[in-house]
Write a protein that holds these residues in place. Structure first.
Motif, short mmCIF file in Angstrom:
data_model
loop_
_atom_site.label_atom_id
_atom_site.label_comp_id
_atom_site.label_asym_id
_atom_site.label_seq_id
_atom_site.Cartn_x
_atom_site.Cartn_y
_atom_site.Cartn_z
N VAL A 122 -28.65 -1.31 -83.54
CA VAL A 122 -27.91 -2.57 -83.75
C VAL A 122 -27.41 -3.09 -82.40
CG1 VAL A 122 -25.86 -3.60 -84.82
CG2 VAL A 122 -27.28 -2.00 -86.12
N GLU A 123 -26.96 -2.15 -81.57
CA GLU A 123 -26.48 -2.53 -80.24
C GLU A 123 -27.60 -3.16 -79.42
OE1 GLU A 123 -23.81 0.51 -78.65
OE2 GLU A 123 -24.30 -0.22 -76.64
N SER A 124 -28.77 -2.56 -79.48
CA SER A 124 -29.83 -3.13 -78.64
C SER A 124 -30.33 -4.46 -79.23
CB SER A 124 -30.96 -2.13 -78.38
OG SER A 124 -31.74 -1.95 -79.51
N ASP A 125 -30.30 -4.61 -80.55
CA ASP A 125 -30.58 -5.93 -81.14
C ASP A 125 -29.61 -6.98 -80.57
OD1 ASP A 125 -32.44 -4.81 -82.84
OD2 ASP A 125 -31.25 -5.04 -84.67
N ALA A 126 -28.33 -6.59 -80.52
CA ALA A 126 -27.30 -7.54 -80.08
C ALA A 126 -27.52 -7.93 -78.61
CB ALA A 126 -25.91 -6.95 -80.28
N ARG A 127 -27.81 -6.91 -77.80
CA ARG A 127 -28.05 -7.21 -76.38
C ARG A 127 -29.25 -8.13 -76.22
NH1 ARG A 127 -24.63 -4.13 -73.48
NH2 ARG A 127 -24.15 -2.07 -74.34
N ALA A 128 -30.30 -7.84 -76.99
CA ALA A 128 -31.51 -8.66 -76.89
C ALA A 128 -31.22 -10.10 -77.30
CB ALA A 128 -32.62 -8.07 -77.76
N ALA A 129 -30.38 -10.26 -78.32
CA ALA A 129 -30.11 -11.62 -78.82
C ALA A 129 -29.39 -12.47 -77.78
CB ALA A 129 -29.27 -11.54 -80.10
N LEU A 130 -28.59 -11.84 -76.94
CA LEU A 130 -27.82 -12.62 -75.96
C LEU A 130 -28.35 -12.47 -74.53
CD1 LEU A 130 -24.13 -12.25 -77.18
CD2 LEU A 130 -25.79 -14.04 -77.68
N ALA A 131 -29.44 -11.70 -74.38
CA ALA A 131 -30.00 -11.54 -73.03
C ALA A 131 -30.33 -12.92 -72.48
CB ALA A 131 -31.26 -10.68 -73.10
N ASP A 132 -30.18 -13.09 -71.19
CA ASP A 132 -30.45 -14.38 -70.55
C ASP A 132 -29.51 -15.49 -71.01
OD1 ASP A 132 -32.67 -13.03 -69.48
OD2 ASP A 132 -33.90 -13.67 -71.20
N THR A 133 -28.37 -15.14 -71.58
CA THR A 133 -27.38 -16.18 -71.86
C THR A 133 -26.11 -15.81 -71.10
OG1 THR A 133 -26.15 -15.18 -73.70
CG2 THR A 133 -28.26 -16.25 -74.26
N PRO A 134 -25.22 -16.79 -70.90
CA PRO A 134 -23.99 -16.49 -70.16
C PRO A 134 -23.13 -15.44 -70.86
CG PRO A 134 -24.28 -18.86 -70.46
CD PRO A 134 -25.32 -18.20 -71.28
N LEU A 135 -23.35 -15.25 -72.17
CA LEU A 135 -22.52 -14.31 -72.92
C LEU A 135 -22.93 -12.86 -72.71
CD1 LEU A 135 -20.10 -14.86 -74.74
CD2 LEU A 135 -21.44 -16.90 -74.28
N ALA A 136 -24.10 -12.63 -72.12
CA ALA A 136 -24.62 -11.26 -71.99
C ALA A 136 -23.57 -10.36 -71.34
CB ALA A 136 -25.92 -11.25 -71.21
N GLY A 137 -22.89 -10.87 -70.35
CA GLY A 137 -21.91 -10.07 -69.61
C GLY A 137 -20.57 -9.96 -70.32
N ARG A 138 -20.42 -10.71 -71.41
CA ARG A 138 -19.13 -10.67 -72.13
C ARG A 138 -19.28 -9.99 -73.49
NH1 ARG A 138 -17.95 -16.93 -72.03
NH2 ARG A 138 -19.40 -17.25 -70.33
N LEU A 139 -20.38 -9.25 -73.65
CA LEU A 139 -20.66 -8.59 -74.92
C LEU A 139 -20.19 -7.14 -74.84
CD1 LEU A 139 -22.14 -8.67 -77.68
CD2 LEU A 139 -24.25 -8.10 -76.45
N ARG A 140 -19.40 -6.71 -75.82
CA ARG A 140 -18.93 -5.33 -75.84
C ARG A 140 -19.12 -4.75 -77.24
NH1 ARG A 140 -14.44 -7.66 -73.40
NH2 ARG A 140 -13.05 -6.91 -75.05
N PHE A 141 -19.00 -3.43 -77.32
CA PHE A 141 -19.24 -2.77 -78.61
C PHE A 141 -18.11 -1.81 -78.92
CE2 PHE A 141 -23.22 -4.15 -76.90
CZ PHE A 141 -23.83 -4.73 -78.01
#
Ligand code: UD1
Ligand code: CA
Length: 467
Positions: free
Chosen positions: A61-80
């Motif tokens: 699920v974590e890697s799905d989430a990272r993939a969904a926001l990869a290449d967006t400004p939010l990628a660096g603001r995503l935490r788990f």
């Protein structure tokens, strides 16, 4: 300057009602996981951070989430945050407490199984929360059949009192049509205080997040509610049937958007196009076409019936005739493919190249105006410009152990039923006779024939680029 908004998405549950080995938020809808849909809507608000609570199949699920926001400004603001044991939605929020406690501002709490919500709806909720100065603000909606949802209980003046889960409802409460679709904005300080007081004294023995607004209200906090009319947008996915219903709705939205952008969809009822597919103006999509993944189709194309395109990159003015399968492949422009062509694993047609009936192209490039019209396999091959491939040609690319490459240079004519036993190169301007089996390189401007193929004569060299 308004206070920061953080987002918390609950995605730790298995989703028992799906009857699946796959965690519910990993199920796909229109080419994205349920969680990816929620993440994208949340990301559109440009929040200060997005925290995802994971539990079942946490790593995936974590890697799905990272993939969904990869290449967006939010990628660096995503935490788990990990919720190792699923003891309810309130417990899920508690599990993430360290990620938000003490932060300024408010927390927008969303469920990972509510994929169709629009960014504008989330924005309206956070705006109402901020402007109203509430301690917590909830979205509500009304359903003819509220079964399964938490009900919104109000006092005689219409003031919010609490949310009661279906399983905890009295018969009177069960008759209430205003429900909790599961979208909440909490001031972080008030939420943190309420979390300490959640209990499991309910029908399911879980910590309910839905108890938090009542606790906050009892402490004198103001609770705002915002009624959202379009209930279907807020539908949660708990079953396969609900997943199918959500796809039906999303599919129609995607097709409406494309039609608004100038794409002809002849029969929306039988056309399936994933979220995120781009299609140019004046392209015509005939009935019963499926376009998936990260496909991009240019302007002025025709995609005929029964074709399936997956991660296809189709340039302008291309014709994909009936029954083609095009996967991870590219048509650069003014190409025609099919009927019944199969392009896969990086097949690439230069402008005006054509592949016809029952032609399979794998990991191969066809140069400009190169044609392969009938019954052919081209695998691991590089074809130059203006090559003609006769019916029944096969690149014999596999020796039982390894794959080998075939090179066919410009202006070559391959006769019908030629076998090209790779690795092999056919020099520019050469011709093979019907039924040739080419086992060694053919020099330029040569006529070869036979089994194995031999040079029969030298051909007159043509002027550069002549036809
Ligand atoms: C929930 C609400 C209900 C609301 C409905 C809207 C509660 C108690 N009930 O019910 O009022 O009408 O959503 O769709 O909140 N999850 C976790 N950890 C857990 C339990 C759940 O992360 O321990 C996640 C799930 O992965 C899911 C989401 O929270 O994405 C909602 O859980 P679900 O069990 O589907 O709640 P509902 O029964 O639908
Ligand atoms: Ca749910």
């Amino acid at each position: 300057m308004s206070e920061p908004i953080h987002v918390l998405i609950l995605a730790a549950g298995l989703g028992t009602r799906m009857k699946s080995d796959l965690a519910k938020v990993r199920h796909r809808l229109g080419g994205r996981t349920l969680l990816a849909h929620v993440l994208r809507s949340a990301a559109a608000l440009d929040p200060a951070s997005i925290i995802v609570v994971v539990g079942h199949q946490a790593e995936a699920v974590e890697s799905d989430a990272r993939a969904a926001l990869a290449d967006t400004p939010l990628a660096g603001r995503l935490r788990f945050a990990l919720q190792a044991e699923q003891r309810g939605t309130g417990h899920a929020v508690m599990s993430a407490r360290n990620e938000f406690a003490g932060a300024d501002g408010s927390l927008l709490v969303l469920y990972g199984d509510v994929p169709l919500v629009r960014p504008s709806t989330l924005q309206r909720l956070t705006d109402a929360h901020t402007k109203g100065g509430h301690s917590a603000t909830l979205l509500t909606t009304e359903l003819d059949d509220p079964h399964g949802y938490g009900r919104i209980i109000r006092d005689a003046h219409g003031q919010f009192l609490r949310i009661v889960e279906e399983k905890d409802c009295s018969p009177d409460e069960r008759a209430i049509n205003e429900i909790n679709p599961g979208f909440y904005c909490f001031r972080i300080a008030e939420l943190t205080a309420a979390l300490d007081r959640l209990t499991t004294a309910n029908a399911q023995g879980e910590y309910y997040l839905t108890d938090a607004p009542e606790l906050i209200a009892r402490d004198g906090g103001g609770i705002g509610t915002l009624l959202h009319r379009d209930a279907a947008e807020l539908n949660g996915i708990n079953t396969r049937a609900e997943l199918a219903a959500a796809w039906k709705r999303l599919r129609r939205e995607i097709l409406d958007r494309l039609m608004n952008e100038g794409v002809t969809i002849e029969d929306p009822d039988s056309t399936y196009i994933d979220d995120g597919v781009e299609i140019g103006r004046d392209t015509v999509i005939h009935p019963q076409v499926i376009i998936e993944g990260r496909s991009r189709i240019g302007a002025g194309c025709e995609i005929h019936s029964w074709s399936r395109l997956v991660n296809a990159d189709i340039g302008d003015e291309c014709r994909v005739l009936n029954g083609c399968v095009i996967v991870d492949s590219r048509l650069e422009g003014k190409n025609s493919a099919g009927p019944y062509a199969h392009l896969r694993m990086g097949a690439n047609l230069a402008p005006e190249a054509v592949v016809g009936n029952f032609v399979e192209v794998k990991k191969s490039r066809l140069g400009r105006r190169t044609k392969s019209m009938h019954l052919t396999y081209l695998g691991d091959a590089t074809l130059g410009d203006r090559v003609n491939i006769g019916a029944g040609t096969v690149t014999c690319n596999y020796d039982g152990k390894r794959k080998h490459e075939t090179h066919i240079e410009d202006d070559v004519k391959i006769g019908s039923d030629t076998m090209l036993v790779a690795p092999v190169r056919v020099g520019r301007g050469s011709v093979s006779g019907a039924g040739s089996v080419i086992i060694e390189d053919v020099p330029p401007d040569s006529l070869v024939a036979g089994v194995p193929a031999r040079v029969k004569k030298k051909l007159k060299q043509k002027a550069e680029g002549a036809q």
